[in-house]
Design an enzyme around this catalytic site. Structure first.
Site, PDB file in Angstrom:
ATOM      1  N   TYR A 290       0.824  -1.209   0.000  1.00  0.00           N
ATOM      2  CA  TYR A 290       0.000   0.000   0.000  1.00  0.00           C
ATOM      3  C   TYR A 290       0.859   1.260   0.000  1.00  0.00           C
ATOM      4  O   TYR A 290       2.008   1.261   0.440  1.00  0.00           O
ATOM      5  CB  TYR A 290      -0.969   0.008   1.183  1.00  0.00           C
ATOM      6  CG  TYR A 290      -0.356   0.276   2.552  1.00  0.00           C
ATOM      7  CD1 TYR A 290      -0.289   1.571   3.072  1.00  0.00           C
ATOM      8  CD2 TYR A 290       0.133  -0.763   3.339  1.00  0.00           C
ATOM      9  CE1 TYR A 290       0.248   1.824   4.322  1.00  0.00           C
ATOM     10  CE2 TYR A 290       0.668  -0.518   4.598  1.00  0.00           C
ATOM     11  CZ  TYR A 290       0.728   0.772   5.083  1.00  0.00           C
ATOM     12  OH  TYR A 290       1.264   1.025   6.321  1.00  0.00           O
ATOM     13  N   CYS A 291       0.270   2.340  -0.517  1.00  0.00           N
ATOM     14  CA  CYS A 291       0.861   3.670  -0.431  1.00  0.00           C
ATOM     15  C   CYS A 291      -0.204   4.600   0.149  1.00  0.00           C
ATOM     16  O   CYS A 291      -1.048   4.163   0.926  1.00  0.00           O
ATOM     17  CB  CYS A 291       1.396   4.142  -1.783  1.00  0.00           C
ATOM     18  SG  CYS A 291       0.160   4.240  -3.100  1.00  0.00           S
ATOM     19  N   TRP A 292      -0.180   5.872  -0.190  1.00  0.00           N
ATOM     20  CA  TRP A 292      -1.121   6.819   0.423  1.00  0.00           C
ATOM     21  C   TRP A 292      -2.566   6.559  -0.005  1.00  0.00           C
ATOM     22  O   TRP A 292      -3.452   6.429   0.833  1.00  0.00           O
ATOM     23  CB  TRP A 292      -0.707   8.249   0.062  1.00  0.00           C
ATOM     24  CG  TRP A 292      -1.720   9.287   0.460  1.00  0.00           C
ATOM     25  CD1 TRP A 292      -2.457  10.080  -0.370  1.00  0.00           C
ATOM     26  CD2 TRP A 292      -2.111   9.639   1.794  1.00  0.00           C
ATOM     27  NE1 TRP A 292      -3.282  10.897   0.350  1.00  0.00           N
ATOM     28  CE2 TRP A 292      -3.086  10.651   1.696  1.00  0.00           C
ATOM     29  CE3 TRP A 292      -1.743   9.187   3.058  1.00  0.00           C
ATOM     30  CZ2 TRP A 292      -3.696  11.231   2.802  1.00  0.00           C
ATOM     31  CZ3 TRP A 292      -2.349   9.758   4.181  1.00  0.00           C
ATOM     32  CH2 TRP A 292      -3.310  10.765   4.050  1.00  0.00           C
TER      33      TRP A 292
END
Length: 357
Positions: free
Chosen positions: A100-102
């Site tokens: 995951y990222c932002w």
């Protein structure tokens, strides 16, 4: 379920997210974003560090979007290559990470695509960290708390935290709020490492809560709705305000000795201690504050602690108790703060809790 690149995980609850069956959770955001908060147990493998992220953002907004994307792609490729040669080097072909990222966008997709080319079965978190925070917020700020807490109450220095620790050792469900907040819950409770962000505190808290059984009582230490700079989430605070209590008491001299021992880190730093005493000025006369400062300066720890218990902590505790209409399940009197006394108190509390389950 078979997962590969292009597959997305969109959990509907925080419990579904944190009970995942992936082999690892990879947070590819920058170290600064990760430090502010992250999914517990996630490993930070950033595709852009903090400086690189700022550089790409500045180029994007002030120069050229194309140039920013080219610079960013170059940096991301190098960083992922480094992770492949180091942190990811030992993983087997059937390794299944959640990435995951932002917001589940370009950073996590770039990482997942390269991992997919290696042969790993990767999944991205739909909505990324932002989705995680939505689920945390729903649990703490919208949904009713599913736990039935019992609070350990008592004035300063009665050993509540030590008893809570002992209760956990003998199998009683507990959660140490002060540990999650990295603060001892008073103006002198600051921990040198500093407190986490509010979001980081909530991540620690929710991981602890979801590992417990909501059908069994949960023992917490009685707190106000703030621990240092941290605020208890509304759903937890609501059930704590209505919770039954077990009252802890101890002799005054034993409480004084206990606090002197527990706060050695504070007495070792006179400047820091005097700064904390100065913060009590809104509550006491100037002469009282000056006297306490003098006791601190001359190392009269027992006299200082005894006076502060008598004139500051006990009156405030008594006043806060008058504002509550809580049921007291039992009163436990510690003869002293020895290990044997703490163990006996925990045994009595566990026995009392068993009777009400």
């Amino acid at each position: 379920m078979e997962r590969g690149y292009g597959s997305h995980f969109k959990p509907e609850s925080i419990r579904e997210l944190l009970s995942h069956d992936f082999d690892a959770v990879i947070d590819v955001r920058s170290p600064g974003e990760f430090a502010a908060d992250h999914i517990d147990a996630a490993v930070n493998l950033p595709v852009l560090d903090d400086d690189e992220r700022r550089q790409v953002g500045t180029t994007y907004s002030q120069d050229s979007k194309f140039r920013a994307r080219r610079i960013g792609a170059s940096m991301i490729s190098r960083n992922i290559a480094c992770h492949l040669d180091t942190a990811l080097a030992g993983h087997a072909p059937d390794w299944r990470p959640l990435i995951y990222c932002w917001r589940g966008g370009k950073r996590s997709q770039a990482f997942a695509e390269i991992c997919h080319q290696v042969g790993w079965r990767c999944t991205t978190l739909s909505g990324g960290y932002k989705r995680y925070r939505q689920l945390v917020n729903a649990f703490f700020y919208h949904d009713p708390m599913p736990f039935r807490p019992i609070l350990l109450a008592g004035p300063t220095g009665t050993g509540k935290t030590a008893i809570l620790t002992e209760l956990a050792k003998i199998g009683v469900q507990t959660l140490d709020l002060e540990h999650c907040a990295r603060h001892r819950g008073s103006i002198f409770g600051h921990v040198q490492a500093g407190q986490p962000t509010q979001k980081r505190f909530e991540s620690c808290l929710i991981t602890g809560l979801l590992g417990l059984d909501p059908d069994l009582p949960l023992v917490l230490e009685a707190e106000s709705n703030r621990i240092g700079q941290i605020t208890l989430p509304p759903s937890l605070w609501d059930v704590m305000r209505e919770a039954s209590r077990i009252q802890i008491a101890a002799p005054f001299d034993s409480r004084t000795d206990f606090i002197v021992q527990a706060y050695r880190c504070m007495t070792a730093d006179i400047c820091r201690l005097q700064d904390r005493i100065a913060r009590l000025a809104p509550y006491h006369a100037a002469a009282q504050i000056e006297h306490w400062q003098s006791l601190a300066a001359t190392g009269q720890w027992h006299a200082l602690v005894g006076e502060m218990i008598k004139h500051h902590y006990d009156p405030r505790y008594s006043k806060s108790g008058q504002q509550l209409n809580a049921t007291t399940l039992a009163t436990i009197m510690l003869p002293d703060h020895s290990g044997a006394s703490i163990e006996e108190a925990a045994r009595q509390i566990a026995e009392r809790i068993t009777q009400i389950v």
